[in-house]
Design a protein around this motif. Structure first.
Motif, PDB file in Angstrom:
ATOM      1  N   ALA A 453      18.558 -11.463  55.320  1.00  0.00           N
ATOM      2  CA  ALA A 453      18.537 -11.174  53.885  1.00  0.00           C
ATOM      3  C   ALA A 453      17.130 -11.458  53.376  1.00  0.00           C
ATOM      4  O   ALA A 453      16.532 -12.497  53.689  1.00  0.00           O
ATOM      5  CB  ALA A 453      19.546 -12.027  53.131  1.00  0.00           C
ATOM      6  N   VAL A 454      16.605 -10.534  52.595  1.00  0.00           N
ATOM      7  CA  VAL A 454      15.254 -10.659  52.033  1.00  0.00           C
ATOM      8  C   VAL A 454      15.362 -10.705  50.510  1.00  0.00           C
ATOM      9  O   VAL A 454      16.156  -9.975  49.912  1.00  0.00           O
ATOM     10  CB  VAL A 454      14.365  -9.478  52.474  1.00  0.00           C
ATOM     11  N   PHE A 455      14.567 -11.559  49.899  1.00  0.00           N
ATOM     12  CA  PHE A 455      14.554 -11.679  48.438  1.00  0.00           C
ATOM     13  C   PHE A 455      13.148 -12.049  47.992  1.00  0.00           C
ATOM     14  O   PHE A 455      12.290 -12.405  48.819  1.00  0.00           O
ATOM     15  CB  PHE A 455      15.571 -12.722  47.964  1.00  0.00           C
ATOM     16  N   GLY A 456      12.902 -11.954  46.688  1.00  0.00           N
ATOM     17  CA  GLY A 456      11.571 -12.236  46.158  1.00  0.00           C
ATOM     18  C   GLY A 456      11.498 -13.586  45.478  1.00  0.00           C
ATOM     19  O   GLY A 456      12.464 -14.045  44.862  1.00  0.00           O
ATOM     20  N   ILE A 457      10.344 -14.231  45.594  1.00  0.00           N
ATOM     21  CA  ILE A 457      10.071 -15.462  44.860  1.00  0.00           C
ATOM     22  C   ILE A 457       8.770 -15.276  44.083  1.00  0.00           C
ATOM     23  O   ILE A 457       7.965 -14.387  44.372  1.00  0.00           O
ATOM     24  CB  ILE A 457       9.957 -16.685  45.803  1.00  0.00           C
ATOM     25  N   ALA A 458       8.583 -16.100  43.076  1.00  0.00           N
ATOM     26  CA  ALA A 458       7.383 -15.995  42.246  1.00  0.00           C
ATOM     27  C   ALA A 458       6.133 -16.329  43.054  1.00  0.00           C
ATOM     28  O   ALA A 458       6.137 -17.200  43.924  1.00  0.00           O
ATOM     29  CB  ALA A 458       7.496 -16.935  41.049  1.00  0.00           C
ATOM     30  N   SER A 459       5.047 -15.594  42.757  1.00  0.00           N
ATOM     31  CA  SER A 459       3.767 -15.817  43.438  1.00  0.00           C
ATOM     32  C   SER A 459       2.644 -15.706  42.415  1.00  0.00           C
ATOM     33  O   SER A 459       2.563 -14.720  41.683  1.00  0.00           O
ATOM     34  CB  SER A 459       3.572 -14.773  44.540  1.00  0.00           C
ATOM     35  N   GLU A 460       1.772 -16.730  42.357  1.00  0.00           N
ATOM     36  CA  GLU A 460       0.652 -16.677  41.423  1.00  0.00           C
ATOM     37  C   GLU A 460      -0.295 -15.535  41.744  1.00  0.00           C
ATOM     38  O   GLU A 460      -0.851 -14.890  40.853  1.00  0.00           O
ATOM     39  CB  GLU A 460      -0.121 -18.011  41.459  1.00  0.00           C
ATOM     40  N   ARG A 461      -0.453 -15.249  43.034  1.00  0.00           N
ATOM     41  CA  ARG A 461      -1.410 -14.221  43.447  1.00  0.00           C
ATOM     42  C   ARG A 461      -0.853 -12.812  43.296  1.00  0.00           C
ATOM     43  O   ARG A 461      -1.546 -11.909  42.833  1.00  0.00           O
ATOM     44  CB  ARG A 461      -1.828 -14.465  44.900  1.00  0.00           C
ATOM     45  N   TRP A 462       0.426 -12.627  43.668  1.00  0.00           N
ATOM     46  CA  TRP A 462       0.980 -11.275  43.742  1.00  0.00           C
ATOM     47  C   TRP A 462       2.026 -10.964  42.662  1.00  0.00           C
ATOM     48  O   TRP A 462       2.468  -9.836  42.555  1.00  0.00           O
ATOM     49  CB  TRP A 462       1.625 -11.042  45.116  1.00  0.00           C
ATOM     50  N   GLY A 463       2.413 -11.963  41.901  1.00  0.00           N
ATOM     51  CA  GLY A 463       3.507 -11.774  40.949  1.00  0.00           C
ATOM     52  C   GLY A 463       4.823 -12.145  41.592  1.00  0.00           C
ATOM     53  O   GLY A 463       5.532 -13.045  41.146  1.00  0.00           O
ATOM     54  N   GLU A 464       5.155 -11.456  42.674  1.00  0.00           N
ATOM     55  CA  GLU A 464       6.296 -11.803  43.519  1.00  0.00           C
ATOM     56  C   GLU A 464       5.904 -11.571  44.970  1.00  0.00           C
ATOM     57  O   GLU A 464       4.982 -10.795  45.261  1.00  0.00           O
ATOM     58  CB  GLU A 464       7.529 -10.941  43.196  1.00  0.00           C
ATOM     59  N   THR A 465       6.632 -12.230  45.871  1.00  0.00           N
ATOM     60  CA  THR A 465       6.356 -12.057  47.286  1.00  0.00           C
ATOM     61  C   THR A 465       7.660 -12.162  48.069  1.00  0.00           C
ATOM     62  O   THR A 465       8.561 -12.907  47.677  1.00  0.00           O
ATOM     63  CB  THR A 465       5.334 -13.113  47.781  1.00  0.00           C
TER      64      THR A 465
END
Length: 527
Positions: A453-465
């Motif tokens: 399962a793949v999901f997104g988390i917050a990233s300062e550089r990319w917005g989400e990763t």
């Protein structure tokens, strides 16, 4: 293998006529007259014939009426698949009421919200449903009954009316609410999806796809609180077949029951297919009685479909749609082995369109959100007009009401629909839209990965990763770092994983959908 028929409604088992409207309890009563000794239901403790089932339903109707049930009242159920669970469902409908099936896995707080939302007058529970008992303590007006004979409430056998106490007849009303089903969605608060008697009747009668007949033996391994189960359970019972109820899915038990009862039909979710195919008893189990297997509710990998077709006798149908209704597709997999990557074509009477992020219709060969229209559309979310409006899309020229699926997809040149992902699950990384399903497809190619399962988390550089959770096949000799490096070599720049975790299991609900909220909670706790 049965043929697929498009018809207004199948013949009534009692008269041979084609009724414009009927009910599921009415079909059971008809079978009780014409074939009373035929076995209707089998659970893990006993079996019951159509004649005895009809009489038991009448005793339950008389008991509901004795305790003050009126037309339109709601009967809530919280428990496992069992004969008396079905008795209560049918009794609620025969009494002119509504049933609200609640998931036992829900928290007492969530169950309390559901009970308040549906306004239940009665609550039936078994040992699994004690969360609902906890919730009901703050709602003393509820009349409670225990279906498994424990001391939470009055026992079901004692509650039933005397056999010589006939129920008062109630004329079925097409506009009465048939059920309030709480969404099995993996994000947000549960929503009470309202279906009327009139809306359900074509499904009960098997008017779109005729799969079931009086000789069918349907193995029910998904919970009866799910629409996934009801859309196969109702027409099989209405046809006069035999239904084998599993209180909980277990691959070995499923195979044993299928062989013992010579099962002809089953509705399964993708994760169940995978567990069955991987079970050591699969290839030595006699499954030759199967005529048709069905699948719905979550993404069904083309490789798994191909393996089912190769190793499991009988046909394979995949259904794509929502409990809310709208438009549905069907893939007749055994007739279209070159389209296994799709979810099939729109079913008869179903219309699907593609819209962009602004809600404007685009060419259906472009990627966008799928919206659908048909005769099967929910009345709305119970007591929640705002969320009902948010799921609707209206065709500008005709004003026709469509349901927004939240799924992203496109049609190919032959009219088959491919699902790319969920709009709410789209990861926006570096300004690019990334679909978890694309990354999951790459990871599933790794020989050591059993589930992902793949999901997104917050990233300062990319917005989400993107982040991946994976489970490994038994005996696999690898680790998270190796898997991530392998995957990132094959993924596009903005798809690359920033973290990968090897876990014992992927959190899923009872019908196999990945719980993204649980994934994020687990990840946050371990980060």
């Amino acid at each position: 293998m049965p043929e697929f028929q498009t018809e207004s409604a199948p013949a009534s088992p009692a008269s041979g006529d084609t009724p414009a409207f009927g009910t599921l309890p009415g079909r059971v009563a008809a079978h009780a007259q014409t074939r009373p000794e035929h076995v209707a239901l089998i659970d893990d403790r006993r079996s019951i014939t159509y004649g005895d089932l009809d009489r038991r339903v009448n005793r339950a109707v008389a008991a509901l009426q004795r305790d003050g049930m009126a037309r339109g009242d709601v009967v809530a159920l919280c428990g496992a698949n069992a004969i008396d669970y079905v008795v209560v469902m049918l009794a609620a409908l025969r009494a002119g009421g509504t049933f609200a099936p609640l998931a036992p896995s829900s928290t007492p707080a969530a169950l309390g919200l559901m009970l308040d939302n549906c306004g239940a007058s009665f609550l039936f529970v078994d040992a699994l449903g004690h969360g609902a008992v906890d919730a009901a303590r703050e709602r003393p007006a509820l009349i409670g009954v225990s279906m498994n004979g424990d001391d939470a409430y009055q026992p079901f056998e004692a509650w039933l009316a005397d056999p010589d106490m006939p129920p008062a007849p109630v004329t079925p009303d097409p506009d009465t609410i048939f059920n309030i089903i709480y969404s099995s969605g993996t994000t947000g608060a549960p929503k009470g999806i309202v279906h009327t008697n009139a809306l359900r009747w074509p499904q009960i009668a098997g008017s779109t796809v005729s799969l079931y007949d009086a000789d069918c033996v349907t193995l029910v391994s998904t919970p009866l609180y799910s629409n996934t189960t009801l859309v196969s359970f109702m027409p099989a019972l209405a046809a006069g077949g035999t239904l084998v109820l599993m209180p909980k899915f277990d691959a070995g038990q499923f195979l044993a029951l299928a062989e013992k009862h010579r099962a002809t039909h089953a509705m399964l979710v993708p994760v169940q297919y995978r567990r069955l195919l991987d079970h050591p008893d699969f290839d030595r189990t006699d499954l030759s009685s199967f005529q048709m297997k069905c699948c719905t509710s979550s993404p069904f990998g083309a490789d798994v479909k191909a393996e089912v077709l190769e190793r499991w006798p009988g046909g394979l149908l995949e259904f794509y749609g929502m409990t809310e209704g709208g438009g549905s597709c069907m893939l007749v997999a055994h007739e279209h082995p070159d389209k296994l990557y799709t979810v099939g074509e729109p079913m008869p009477g179903h219309e699907l369109r593609i819209i962009d992020e602004q809600g404007v219709e685009i060419d259906r060969r472009q990627t966008g959100e799928i919206v659908g229209h048909s005769g099967f559309i929910m009345r709305g979310y119970h007591g929640d007009a705002e969320r009902t409006r948010a799921t609707e899309w209206y065709e500008p020229e005709t004003g026709a009401r469509f349901i927004r699926t939240g799924d992203i997809g496109y049609f190919d040149e032959d009219g088959f629909l491919t699902i790319v992902g969920r709009a709410k699950e789209t990861i926006i990384s570096g300004g690019f839209n990334i679909f978890p399903s694309d990354i999951e497809a790459v990871l599933r190619e790794h020989e050591s990965i059993a589930d992902v399962a793949v999901f997104g988390i917050a990233s300062e550089r990319w917005g989400e990763t993107p982040v991946a959770f994976v489970t490994l096949v038994p005996g696999a000799d690898t680790n998270a770092e190796t898997i991530q490096a392998w995957a990132n070599e094959r993924l596009g720049k903005f798809q690359r994983l920033s973290d990968t975790r090897v876990v014992e299991s992927i959190p899923r609900n009872a019908i196999g959908k990945v719980s993204r909220n649980d994934l994020r909670t687990i990840y946050s706790a371990s980060a």
